[in-house]
Write a protein that holds these residues in place. Structure first.
Motif, PDB file in Angstrom:
ATOM      1  N   GLU A 319       0.833  -1.198   0.000  1.00 11.17           N
ATOM      2  CA  GLU A 319       0.000   0.000   0.000  1.00 11.17           C
ATOM      3  C   GLU A 319       0.872   1.254   0.000  1.00 11.17           C
ATOM      4  O   GLU A 319       0.605   2.217  -0.707  1.00 11.17           O
ATOM      5  N   LYS A 322       2.217   1.948  -3.381  1.00 19.23           N
ATOM      6  CA  LYS A 322       1.270   2.544  -4.313  1.00 19.23           C
ATOM      7  C   LYS A 322       1.114   4.031  -4.080  1.00 19.23           C
ATOM      8  O   LYS A 322       0.804   4.777  -4.993  1.00 19.23           O
ATOM      9  N   SER A 323       1.320   4.457  -2.833  1.00 15.13           N
ATOM     10  CA  SER A 323       1.121   5.872  -2.560  1.00 15.13           C
ATOM     11  C   SER A 323       2.443   6.622  -2.432  1.00 15.13           C
ATOM     12  O   SER A 323       2.476   7.735  -1.942  1.00 15.13           O
ATOM     13  N   ALA A 324       3.511   6.011  -2.873  1.00 11.46           N
ATOM     14  CA  ALA A 324       4.813   6.661  -2.755  1.00 11.46           C
ATOM     15  C   ALA A 324       5.040   7.615  -3.923  1.00 11.46           C
ATOM     16  O   ALA A 324       4.443   7.451  -4.979  1.00 11.46           O
ATOM     17  N   ARG A 368       4.569   0.936  -9.611  1.00 13.28           N
ATOM     18  CA  ARG A 368       3.914   0.875  -8.323  1.00 13.28           C
ATOM     19  C   ARG A 368       2.928  -0.285  -8.236  1.00 13.28           C
ATOM     20  O   ARG A 368       2.423  -0.601  -7.179  1.00 13.28           O
TER      21      ARG A 368
ATOM     22  N   LEU B 166      -5.190  10.933  -4.303  1.00 15.46           N
ATOM     23  CA  LEU B 166      -5.374   9.519  -4.091  1.00 15.46           C
ATOM     24  C   LEU B 166      -5.186   9.243  -2.607  1.00 15.46           C
ATOM     25  O   LEU B 166      -5.200  10.160  -1.807  1.00 15.46           O
ATOM     26  N   ASN B 167      -4.959   8.009  -2.255  1.00 21.67           N
ATOM     27  CA  ASN B 167      -4.881   7.726  -0.831  1.00 21.67           C
ATOM     28  C   ASN B 167      -3.692   8.353  -0.145  1.00 21.67           C
ATOM     29  O   ASN B 167      -3.563   8.294   1.062  1.00 21.67           O
ATOM     30  N   SER B 168      -2.810   8.953  -0.892  1.00 23.54           N
ATOM     31  CA  SER B 168      -1.655   9.587  -0.276  1.00 23.54           C
ATOM     32  C   SER B 168      -1.518  11.002  -0.793  1.00 23.54           C
ATOM     33  O   SER B 168      -2.230  11.421  -1.692  1.00 23.54           O
ATOM     34  N   ASP B 169      -0.583  11.718  -0.219  1.00 26.38           N
ATOM     35  CA  ASP B 169      -0.315  13.077  -0.677  1.00 26.38           C
ATOM     36  C   ASP B 169       0.441  13.096  -1.999  1.00 26.38           C
ATOM     37  O   ASP B 169       0.696  14.152  -2.554  1.00 26.38           O
ATOM     38  N   GLN B 170       0.828  11.941  -2.450  1.00 27.39           N
ATOM     39  CA  GLN B 170       1.803  11.901  -3.540  1.00 27.39           C
ATOM     40  C   GLN B 170       1.194  11.858  -4.931  1.00 27.39           C
ATOM     41  O   GLN B 170       1.897  12.008  -5.910  1.00 27.39           O
ATOM     42  N   GLN B 171      -0.087  11.598  -5.009  1.00 24.71           N
ATOM     43  CA  GLN B 171      -0.683  11.533  -6.334  1.00 24.71           C
ATOM     44  C   GLN B 171      -1.976  12.357  -6.380  1.00 24.71           C
ATOM     45  O   GLN B 171      -2.760  12.352  -5.437  1.00 24.71           O
ATOM     46  N   ASP B 185       2.124  12.850 -10.439  1.00 18.88           N
ATOM     47  CA  ASP B 185       2.978  12.662  -9.285  1.00 18.88           C
ATOM     48  C   ASP B 185       3.233  14.035  -8.679  1.00 18.88           C
ATOM     49  O   ASP B 185       3.705  14.942  -9.358  1.00 18.88           O
TER      50      ASP B 185
END
Lengths: 563, 357
Positions: A319, A322-324, A368, B166-171, B185
């Motif tokens: 997970e 995927k968010s990296a 990813r 998305l689920n993160s700050d990165q996308q 990105d």
């Protein structure tokens, strides 16, 4: 909208209009607010008078109707005030171009006449002065136009003139509203830009080819029957109803109403003792458990005891991957590979050869989504194996008990009802309930009859029945392979040795009884610690016309996975 | 589940012409329709009639956020349930603590009509974009001048109509008036994937809440909603039925279905597994376009904002309107339920936002 207004003006079916006497002059074709409301209610089949008034007000705001005796109206009321229809010439849909010059002419006209009758309102006066300054270069033209129009107007009949005047005033009031009012006619800028950059993809060969391919793919994908989709939708809604503050309220209170933020403090991401409701949510599905940081944490603790924490760790890292950010993806991919997948890795996860091959191919071009297949397999593994055991574990029960002790108020939650979970109330003890629910959760669609035939759902576990079952538990080594569909299950089986499956209980009474199987457990587990509660929750006898409708939960998971 | 019939007509690789392809597409479409007809064995409203009605709703405005000097166009909740970012037509982006009704940050964008804004999951960043055709991220810091921390991430050839992290700050995923959606990105501003398929402006996007989070849905002025696979950039499903532009799309929390709001004054519910429309929320007395919508946490309630200044609440399953919320003095442009479902926030062209609970 326009159609509606036209219908209204229809001489027979429209709103009754009659001439009214105002200020010594007749205003023909006027109607009252109450008539209008009545008509809207009838025509649009709505019982809500507030809604009817709302629609009427919107018509006024958009300039389809205007009040006769005063211009200072903000909303139309269900009373005897008089209104008239704006002439179609002034309807907004005609998009009559209007600019400052037109407005200036209108104001000038009024200004000229104002010496006798009307006085410009304050904001109009300011606008008039501003325009005079702004349009000084053509001010003479404006004055001339105004004079001319006034002259023409004077030649008309008085009644016509008043109507014309009123219509015009209403029109300008809509387009140049007094300060503090916003015009309803402002348009969305997106619309203006819209279609300007319309790309004519439709006609290119490439696009057509793509479309055909797309349609072919669509034809080949599995589609679910509406009834099943609907059933599962409904089940989802009712299952989550208790977690929906809008439907069933919140415990202890909604912060927005009470200004008390206890709810939020109780539900911060990582807490020592999660609330009972939160824990029950984990029991809905593995996805819920993993979505909650605390849930994940507790699950990891549990897995650690079972020596399979590498599964959850791997899942988490995937997970994270995927968010990296893009720049760190290749590095992370290789890290994960070294840690979990490479031969002899420190915490190797157990996936089948095919998936390993696929993953290795992905490694050449690290993206990813490199571990997508492996991750899915691990997820399914956890879902079939660890997750049900987690829900049955002492660890989970302990959590639940702690939560109930921490907030004793909540114990009673099920007794004051919201309308959905009628069947929940039947369960006196929460634990079997949670278990039962969990079982029904996993099979998404197939188990609906359990819910719908809730009345008929019987825990027909008499003492003898129970004893039988325990015996069955201890002595039968049923082969569970017949329930498994995919290859990875065989591989799973080999890992854990023989499956011990719950023996199907033969009916004791005349009714045909079938059993809901719980996911298989390890032999050692069950034979050591079979408690009463557990066994009650393990087998539920459901009177059914036929046996074959029942499908084991893990099969259901596979078949009902969307596409 | 029923499996689809085998499709005999294999694509002829060589003699592809536009007419032949169009014919084939029409052919296939008919087959699809046929299949959908067969599989459509029951109506949602019929099945749902056995459900108990929802308890009466008493939503009241609890906070009124005033501070914008222009029409509010977009809003997004932070994951902490109380912060919010809103954008307006005059180019201002405001970060609120809605709970205490205070403005925490105010950003002036170099453009008007900021149509998209999004709160990062970590709560340390906001993204916004509009007529500048860009989507920029701002780090939220204590210092006054936030614009120094601005970074442009996404570039489109037309206005940015919607954006979401998305689920993160990165996308960041963006939808644009150039009829495409794109995944970016954040760190590098690199285009990770673009999504071509709409024939007109994209107006709304929403991510699938299901675990894998690899799909999203977009709706546009071409009256259709498309479901995309984020990994491949392929459109995997398309849904039609509306008679006018789509303004917003939103997934049901289960991730199996989504709803659309359209200018034709209706909202529709589409199921991904059944591959068809399963409900339509329209009423004769609703004659204005729907601009925005969202579901309650369970998905049972559907909140829809309309151009007639009102918000209607529908029972998703039964398809009946439960109640109306009045209060705004101009059209409701955006609407979001807070992440834990305790409150509903609406933004309007009357320059204000209201939090209902």
């Amino acid at each position: 909208m326009e159609q509606l207004v036209r219908d209204m003006q229809h001489p027979n079916s429209g709103i009754p209009t009659k001439s009214q006497k105002v200020f010594l002059s007749f205003v023909p074709c006027a109607f009252t607010g109450s008539d209008l409301a009545e008509w809207i209610r009838k025509q649009l089949k709505t019982d809500d008078s507030i809604e009817a008034m709302h629609i009427a007000t919107m018509m006024y705001r958009l300039g389809y109707i205007y009040p006769v005796d005063t211009t200072k109206v903000t909303s139309i009321k269900d009373d005897n005030c008089l209104y008239r229809f704006q002439s179609p010439y002034f309807w907004p849909s005609h998009e009559r171009s209007h600019d400052n010059t037109d407005y200036a002419i209108f104001l000038a006209k009024r200004f000229m006449r104002s010496k006798q009758v009307t006085i410009l309102e304050d904001y109009e006066q300011t606008a008039y002065n501003n325009l005079q300054r702004l349009l000084s270069h053509k001010w003479e033209f404006i004055l001339f136009q105004a004079q001319e129009q006034n002259r023409i107007a004077k030649q008309r009949k008085t009644a016509d003139r008043i109507i014309m005047d009123a219509q015009e005033r209403a029109f300008w009031r809509i387009h140049y509203p007094p300060p503090g009012h916003t015009s309803a006619l402002q348009s969305d800028i997106r619309r203006k830009n819209s279609y300007a950059c319309l790309i004519h993809q439709n006609n290119s060969l490439e696009a057509s080819r793509k479309k055909v391919l797309f349609l072919q793919r669509r034809l080949h994908t599995l589609t679910m029957k509406s009834s099943k989709a609907i059933e599962s939708l409904m089940k989802h809604c009712s299952r989550y109803a208790e977690h929906d503050p809008m439907v069933s309220g919140t415990q202890p209170s909604n912060p927005w109403i009470s200004d008390d933020t206890t709810l939020w403090t109780l539900n911060t991401t990582l807490v020592e003792t999660p609330t009972e409701r939160r824990i029950r949510r984990w029991a809905i599905s593995l996805r819920e458990l993993l979505a909650d940081a605390t849930g994940r944490h507790e699950f990891a603790k549990f897995l650690k005891k079972e020596f399979s924490e590498e599964n959850i760790a791997f899942w988490e890292e995937c997970e994270n991957l995927k968010s990296a950010p893009q720049s760190s993806v290749p590095e992370l991919v290789h890290d994960i590979y070294r840690k979990y997948l490479a031969p002899g890795a420190p915490s190797q996860i157990n996936i089948d050869g095919h998936t390993t091959d696929m993953t290795q191919q992905c490694l050449r071009n690290p993206s990813r989504f490199a571990f997508e297949a492996a991750q899915l397999q691990i997820l399914l593994l956890m879902q079939k194996d660890s997750y049900p055991r987690f829900l049955r574990s002492d660890h989970f029960k302990e959590l639940l008990r702690k939560a109930m002790n921490a907030n004793p108020r909540k114990n009673r939650f099920f007794t004051f009802g919201y309308p959905f979970n009628r069947h929940a109330k039947v369960a006196p003890d929460l634990t079997p309930f949670a278990m039962r629910r969990k079982e029904s959760e996993d099979s998404q669609v197939e188990d609906t009859f359990v819910i719908t035939n809730g009345g008929g759902l019987t825990h027909s576990l008499s003492a003898s029945n129970l004893k039988d079952f325990e015996l069955a538990q201890l002595y039968t080594h049923q082969n569970g392979d017949s329930h498994h569909t995919s290859a990875d299950n065989n591989q799973l089986a080999s890992r854990f040795g023989t499956w011990q499956n719950t023996a199907p209980l033969k009916p004791q009474g005349p009714k045909i009884v079938s059993t809901i199987d719980v996911p298989p457990r390890r032999m050692s587990d069950s034979s050591l610690e079979v408690s009463d509660i557990r066994s009650t929750s393990m087998v539920m006898s459901v009177p059914l016309p036929s046996i074959q409708t029942l499908i084991a939960p893990w099969e259901a998971v596979e078949t009902s996975k969307p596409l | 589940m029923a499996s689809s019939g085998k499709n005999e007509s294999t694509p002829k690789a060589k003699e592809d012409t536009i007419p032949s392809l169009t014919r084939e597409a029409a052919n296939l479409k008919e087959k699809l329709e046929e299949e959908r007809r067969i599989l459509n064995d029951v109506e949602l409203s019929v099945v749902a009639s056995r459900l108990d009605p929802l308890p009466p709703i008493s939503l009241k405005p609890r906070r009124i956020l005033k501070g914008h000097q222009g029409k509010v166009l977009c809003l997004d909740w932070a994951r902490d349930q109380r912060h919010m970012v809103t954008s307006s037509q005059d180019g201002k982006v405001i970060v609120w603590d809605a709970f205490t009704n205070t403005k925490e940050h105010s950003i002036t964008m170099p453009t008007t009509w900021v149509m998209a804004c999004a709160y990062a999951p970590s709560g340390t960043m906001v993204a916004c974009g509009g007529l500048d055709n860009k989507c920029s991220v701002y780090q939220l810091a204590q210092e006054e001048d936030l614009s120094s921390k601005k970074r442009a991430v996404a570039m489109h050839t037309s206005y940015v109509s919607c954006s979401t992290f998305l689920n993160s700050d990165q996308q960041i995923l963006t939808g644009s008036g150039d009829s495409t959606c794109a995944l970016w990105d954040v760190e590098s501003g690199q285009l990770l994937q673009s999504f071509h398929g709409h024939n007109a402006d994209v107006m709304g996007i929403d991510l699938s809440p299901s675990e894998a989070c690899n799909t999203f849905v977009s709706g546009g002025c071409d009256k259709q909603a498309l479901v995309w696979d984020m990994r491949t950039g392929q459109c995997v499903q398309s849904f039609e039925g509306h008679e006018s532009d789509l303004n917003a799309v939103r997934f049901l929390p289960s991730g199996d279905a989504f709803a659309t709001a359209s200018d034709d004054a209706s909202c529709r519910l589409y199921d991904l597994r059944a591959d068809r429309e399963i409900n339509c929320y329209a009423k004769e007395s609703i004659i204005f376009g729907a601009t925005s919508l969202d579901f309650s946490l369970s998905g049972r309630m559907l909140f829809v904002g309309y151009n007639d200044y009102s918000v209607n609440i529908w029972d998703t399953l039964k398809g009946v309107r439960l109640t109306m919320l009045f209060g705004h003095e101009n059209r409701v442009s955006c609407l979001r339920v807070s992440p834990d479902g305790t409150a509903l926030c609406t933004g309007s062209w009357d320059y204000t936002l209201r939090v209902w609970a």
